[in-house]
Design a protein around this motif. Structure first.
Motif, PDB file in Angstrom:
ATOM      1  N   ILE A  13       0.855  -1.179   0.000  1.00 51.65           N
ATOM      2  CA  ILE A  13       0.000   0.000   0.000  1.00 51.65           C
ATOM      3  C   ILE A  13       0.900   1.241   0.000  1.00 51.65           C
ATOM      4  O   ILE A  13       1.716   1.418   0.902  1.00 51.65           O
ATOM      5  CB  ILE A  13      -0.928   0.047   1.230  1.00 51.65           C
ATOM      6  N   GLN A  15       1.396   5.088   0.525  1.00 54.02           N
ATOM      7  CA  GLN A  15       0.715   6.140   1.272  1.00 54.02           C
ATOM      8  C   GLN A  15       0.578   7.431   0.474  1.00 54.02           C
ATOM      9  O   GLN A  15      -0.218   8.297   0.829  1.00 54.02           O
ATOM     10  CB  GLN A  15       1.448   6.400   2.596  1.00 54.02           C
ATOM     11  N   SER A  18      -0.249  12.708   0.125  1.00 59.73           N
ATOM     12  CA  SER A  18      -1.159  13.312   1.094  1.00 59.73           C
ATOM     13  C   SER A  18      -2.427  12.472   1.199  1.00 59.73           C
ATOM     14  O   SER A  18      -2.805  11.773   0.256  1.00 59.73           O
ATOM     15  CB  SER A  18      -1.512  14.748   0.666  1.00 59.73           C
ATOM     16  N   SER A  19      -3.069  12.543   2.344  1.00 58.43           N
ATOM     17  CA  SER A  19      -4.342  11.841   2.534  1.00 58.43           C
ATOM     18  C   SER A  19      -5.528  12.781   2.337  1.00 58.43           C
ATOM     19  O   SER A  19      -6.682  12.349   2.354  1.00 58.43           O
ATOM     20  CB  SER A  19      -4.397  11.239   3.948  1.00 58.43           C
ATOM     21  N   GLN A  24      -4.938  16.244  -2.950  1.00 63.61           N
ATOM     22  CA  GLN A  24      -4.684  15.271  -4.000  1.00 63.61           C
ATOM     23  C   GLN A  24      -5.180  15.772  -5.354  1.00 63.61           C
ATOM     24  O   GLN A  24      -4.559  15.514  -6.382  1.00 63.61           O
ATOM     25  CB  GLN A  24      -5.336  13.925  -3.654  1.00 63.61           C
ATOM     26  N   GLU A  88      -8.125   4.681  -3.719  1.00 65.28           N
ATOM     27  CA  GLU A  88      -7.932   4.486  -2.280  1.00 65.28           C
ATOM     28  C   GLU A  88      -8.383   3.081  -1.927  1.00 65.28           C
ATOM     29  O   GLU A  88      -9.559   2.750  -2.147  1.00 65.28           O
ATOM     30  CB  GLU A  88      -8.740   5.524  -1.498  1.00 65.28           C
ATOM     31  N   PRO A  89      -7.517   2.207  -1.448  1.00 69.81           N
ATOM     32  CA  PRO A  89      -6.093   2.454  -1.193  1.00 69.81           C
ATOM     33  C   PRO A  89      -5.265   2.414  -2.483  1.00 69.81           C
ATOM     34  O   PRO A  89      -5.724   1.930  -3.505  1.00 69.81           O
ATOM     35  CB  PRO A  89      -5.713   1.280  -0.276  1.00 69.81           C
ATOM     36  N   LYS A  90      -4.055   2.946  -2.363  1.00 71.91           N
ATOM     37  CA  LYS A  90      -3.143   2.995  -3.504  1.00 71.91           C
ATOM     38  C   LYS A  90      -2.294   1.715  -3.492  1.00 71.91           C
ATOM     39  O   LYS A  90      -1.279   1.645  -2.818  1.00 71.91           O
ATOM     40  CB  LYS A  90      -2.266   4.240  -3.420  1.00 71.91           C
ATOM     41  N   GLU A 173       2.739  -1.164   4.271  1.00 69.62           N
ATOM     42  CA  GLU A 173       2.528   0.225   3.865  1.00 69.62           C
ATOM     43  C   GLU A 173       3.867   0.911   3.605  1.00 69.62           C
ATOM     44  O   GLU A 173       4.744   0.946   4.483  1.00 69.62           O
ATOM     45  CB  GLU A 173       1.742   0.983   4.933  1.00 69.62           C
ATOM     46  N   ASP A 175       5.747   4.356   2.868  1.00 71.59           N
ATOM     47  CA  ASP A 175       5.514   5.779   3.085  1.00 71.59           C
ATOM     48  C   ASP A 175       6.107   6.608   1.944  1.00 71.59           C
ATOM     49  O   ASP A 175       7.027   7.392   2.122  1.00 71.59           O
ATOM     50  CB  ASP A 175       6.119   6.208   4.424  1.00 71.59           C
ATOM     51  N   SER A 176       5.544   6.425   0.759  1.00 75.72           N
ATOM     52  CA  SER A 176       5.983   7.181  -0.407  1.00 75.72           C
ATOM     53  C   SER A 176       4.960   6.985  -1.510  1.00 75.72           C
ATOM     54  O   SER A 176       3.960   6.286  -1.333  1.00 75.72           O
ATOM     55  CB  SER A 176       7.372   6.728  -0.867  1.00 75.72           C
ATOM     56  N   LYS A 269      10.493  12.336   1.395  1.00 74.55           N
ATOM     57  CA  LYS A 269       9.441  12.265   0.379  1.00 74.55           C
ATOM     58  C   LYS A 269       9.551  13.432  -0.601  1.00 74.55           C
ATOM     59  O   LYS A 269       9.357  13.264  -1.812  1.00 74.55           O
ATOM     60  CB  LYS A 269       8.067  12.252   1.047  1.00 74.55           C
TER      61      LYS A 269
END
Length: 315
Positions: A13, A15, A18-19, A24, A88-90, A173, A175-176, A269
């Motif tokens: 996954i 991330q 941004s959420s 986005q 979502e999710p990526k 997950e 983080d990128s 990032k």
């Protein structure tokens, strides 16, 4: 260090950047424009160099190859990142993740050798001008490009030699917005300290050493140029300053990320965005703004294409 592939994870996954849905959408529009400009800018440089005889020289041959690599570097992850703004999710499959890592290190390795080759080209042109065409002949130029691909393939395979057999059975997950090796190996279910040290020695330190050698090389060139006061020297200084700017933009983020793979900084990032998206965009901008020959040839090529297009559509 032989690990058997005992992974139970078949996908990761991402991330992303941004959420926030609003951010986005802003990112989607912004990076879509940046990616289109990157591909079109670098493609225009490649086509211009191929079509314009005045640019059929060693320096522009290497520049054309660099533009092709930049276009590819911007394409290995950016299109998926843009599409993922609506997902979502990526999700990315395990094979897709490994493929991204492979192409990142392949293209990164090729670009490093090309930048060193361009530095060598400028050194010969400025410090040994009478022997320039003898040293930088067609065979040498083709050899340098071939060497860059051999080094890139070897480097990418060395990074994946142990990674593909790591067992992934826990968190998945990343983080990128793409699979970067330092982030992926942290998710393995075994101690990856030795692999991290290997990554520092083969990616971080190589990038750092190559950057230092390039700084020394361009310093020697700069000293030589400073000793002259002709118009040709001024043109050489402009060309070399453009080359060194590209070198700094490429190596800076790579060194920061891969020399400290055990530590995850918030800026990582941002740096990943910079060297995979912005640097490939800035390269054609830097070279065209600082190089009159390229600018004039691009205008001529664009005018010829537009004139041909109008002729084809005329009744």
């Amino acid at each position: 260090m032989a690990w058997n592939n005992q992974s139970v994870i078949t996908e990761f996954i991402l991330q992303g950047l941004s959420s926030s849905w609003e951010l986005q959408m802003v990112y989607f529009l912004f990076f879509s424009v940046v990616y289109a400009a990157t591909v079109l800018g670098n493609l225009l440089i490649v086509l211009t160099i191929v079509s314009e005889r005045r640019l059929h020289s060693p320096m522009y041959f290497l520049l054309g190859n660099l533009s092709f690599i930049d276009m590819s570097l911007a394409s290995f992850a950016t299109p998926k990142m843009i599409a993922d703004f609506f997902r979502e999710p990526k999700v990315i499959s395990f094979d897709g993740c490994i493929t991204q890592i492979f192409f990142l290190h392949l293209l990164g390795g090729v670009e490093i050798v090309l930048l060193i080759s361009m530095s060598f080209d400028r050194y010969v042109a400025i410090c040994k001008p009478l022997r320039y065409l003898t040293i930088m002949n067609r065979r040498v130029c083709l050899g340098l490009v071939t060497l860059s691909w051999i080094v890139g393939i070897f480097h990418a395979m060395s990074q994946l030699a142990f990674t593909v057999n790591l067992p992934f059975c826990g968190p998945n997950e990343v983080d990128s917005f793409f699979c970067d090796l330092p982030l992926v190996i942290k998710l393995a279910c075994v101690d990856t300290y030795i692999l991290g040290v290997f990554m520092i020695s083969t990616s971080g330190m190589i990038a750092l050493v190559c950057f230092i050698l390039l700084v020394i090389s361009y310093s020697v060139i700069l000293v030589t140029v400073r000793q002259r006061s002709s118009g040709g020297s001024s043109k050489a200084l402009s060309t070399c300053s453009a080359h060194f700017t590209v070198v700094t933009l490429f190596f800076g983020p790579c060194i920061f990320i891969y020399v400290w793979p055990f530590t995850n900084f918030p800026i990582d990032k941002v740096l990943s965005v910079f060297y995979t998206i912005f640097t490939p965009l800035l390269n054609p901008v830097i070279y065209t703004l600082r190089n009159k020959d390229v600018k004039d040839s691009m205008r001529k090529f664009s005018s010829r294409v537009l004139k041909s297009s109008k002729t084809d559509h005329s009744p």
